[in-house]
Write a protein that holds these residues in place. Structure first.
Motif, PDB file in Angstrom:
ATOM      1  N   THR A  58      -2.651  13.685  -4.766  1.00  0.00           N
ATOM      2  CA  THR A  58      -2.147  12.405  -4.266  1.00  0.00           C
ATOM      3  C   THR A  58      -3.438  11.477  -4.743  1.00  0.00           C
ATOM      4  OG1 THR A  58      -0.946  13.536  -2.444  1.00  0.00           O
ATOM      5  CG2 THR A  58      -1.248  11.227  -2.310  1.00  0.00           C
ATOM      6  N   CYS A  59      -2.581  10.339  -5.133  1.00  0.00           N
ATOM      7  CA  CYS A  59      -3.578   9.056  -5.070  1.00  0.00           C
ATOM      8  C   CYS A  59      -2.938   8.117  -4.005  1.00  0.00           C
ATOM      9  CB  CYS A  59      -3.269   8.072  -6.457  1.00  0.00           C
ATOM     10  SG  CYS A  59      -3.305   9.471  -8.056  1.00  0.00           S
ATOM     11  N   SER A  60      -3.893   7.232  -3.658  1.00  0.00           N
ATOM     12  CA  SER A  60      -3.601   6.070  -2.774  1.00  0.00           C
ATOM     13  C   SER A  60      -3.837   4.772  -3.427  1.00  0.00           C
ATOM     14  CB  SER A  60      -4.492   6.132  -1.441  1.00  0.00           C
ATOM     15  OG  SER A  60      -5.611   6.137  -1.758  1.00  0.00           O
ATOM     16  N   CYS A 116      -4.531   9.515 -11.357  1.00  0.00           N
ATOM     17  CA  CYS A 116      -5.079   8.410 -10.506  1.00  0.00           C
ATOM     18  C   CYS A 116      -5.629   7.392 -11.374  1.00  0.00           C
ATOM     19  CB  CYS A 116      -6.068   8.751  -9.294  1.00  0.00           C
ATOM     20  SG  CYS A 116      -5.270   9.836  -8.138  1.00  0.00           S
ATOM     21  N   SER A 168       1.318   5.814  -1.490  1.00  0.00           N
ATOM     22  CA  SER A 168       0.557   6.784  -1.917  1.00  0.00           C
ATOM     23  C   SER A 168       1.346   7.065  -3.276  1.00  0.00           C
ATOM     24  CB  SER A 168       0.776   8.010  -1.281  1.00  0.00           C
ATOM     25  OG  SER A 168       1.966   8.407  -0.686  1.00  0.00           O
ATOM     26  N   LYS A 174      -6.995   5.217  -5.999  1.00  0.00           N
ATOM     27  CA  LYS A 174      -7.989   5.996  -6.083  1.00  0.00           C
ATOM     28  C   LYS A 174      -7.457   7.366  -5.616  1.00  0.00           C
ATOM     29  CE  LYS A 174      -9.699   4.645  -1.672  1.00  0.00           C
ATOM     30  NZ  LYS A 174      -9.829   3.305  -0.996  1.00  0.00           N
ATOM     31  N   GLN A 175      -8.302   8.417  -5.948  1.00  0.00           N
ATOM     32  CA  GLN A 175      -7.666   9.737  -5.569  1.00  0.00           C
ATOM     33  C   GLN A 175      -7.999  10.017  -4.073  1.00  0.00           C
ATOM     34  OE1 GLN A 175      -7.013  12.314  -7.864  1.00  0.00           O
ATOM     35  NE2 GLN A 175      -6.410  13.482  -6.054  1.00  0.00           N
ATOM     36  N   SER A 176      -6.794  10.354  -3.527  1.00  0.00           N
ATOM     37  CA  SER A 176      -7.222  10.732  -1.942  1.00  0.00           C
ATOM     38  C   SER A 176      -7.198  12.167  -1.569  1.00  0.00           C
ATOM     39  CB  SER A 176      -6.258   9.736  -1.361  1.00  0.00           C
ATOM     40  OG  SER A 176      -4.704  10.563  -1.519  1.00  0.00           O
ATOM     41  N   ARG A 177      -6.003  12.604  -1.531  1.00  0.00           N
ATOM     42  CA  ARG A 177      -6.076  14.432  -1.342  1.00  0.00           C
ATOM     43  C   ARG A 177      -5.435  14.928  -2.353  1.00  0.00           C
ATOM     44  NH1 ARG A 177      -2.470  11.751   1.542  1.00  0.00           N
ATOM     45  NH2 ARG A 177      -0.271  12.431   1.953  1.00  0.00           N
ATOM     46  N   THR A 217       0.738  -1.377  -0.111  1.00  0.00           N
ATOM     47  CA  THR A 217      -0.052  -0.032  -0.265  1.00  0.00           C
ATOM     48  C   THR A 217       0.854   1.392   0.057  1.00  0.00           C
ATOM     49  OG1 THR A 217      -1.695   1.270   1.189  1.00  0.00           O
ATOM     50  CG2 THR A 217      -0.224   0.020   2.574  1.00  0.00           C
TER      51      THR A 217
END
Length: 113
Positions: free
Chosen positions: A55-57, A28, A15, A49-52, A13
């Motif tokens: 940034t994607c996570s 993303c 970012s 997926k888009q996080s903030r 996992t």
């Protein structure tokens, strides 16, 4: 199921950070994290997926534990910098060995020029 039936309970996992401007496309949905063992097909099941902001996570689960796994960020050919060049991804592909029910965190960065 993974190639050869080797599923497991290990996870990778982290970012993926990308430039605030200068990328053409949706970062993303234009990247994936590929995990392989030896010369096998991609293992596990992954999601980005888009996080903030910027940034994607991502998470890749169902990976075999106790195996030498190569983890790399794959950038879709459609994702380009404003200059038309492909963005660079760092770090380079990494080899990890994850214990049972373990998780390894690897964070990536996309850059233009």
């Amino acid at each position: 199921m993974a190639a050869g039936g080797r599923g497991g309970n290990a996870t990778v996992t982290g970012s993926i950070t990308y430039p605030e401007s200068g990328l053409q496309g949706s970062p993303c949905s234009s990247v994936s994290v590929k995990v392989t063992e030896g010369n096998s097909a991609a293992l596990g099941s992954g999601e980005v997926k888009q996080s903030r902001k910027n940034t994607c996570s991502y998470t890749v689960g169902n990976l075999p534990d106790g195996a030498e796994l190569k983890v790399e960020l794959v950038v879709d050919a459609g994702l380009k910098c404003a200059s038309g060049a492909a963005p660079t991804a760092s770090p380079e592909p990494t080899t990890v060995n994850i214990g049972r029910f373990g998780a390894k965190v690897i964070s990536y960065k996309l850059a233009c020029g």
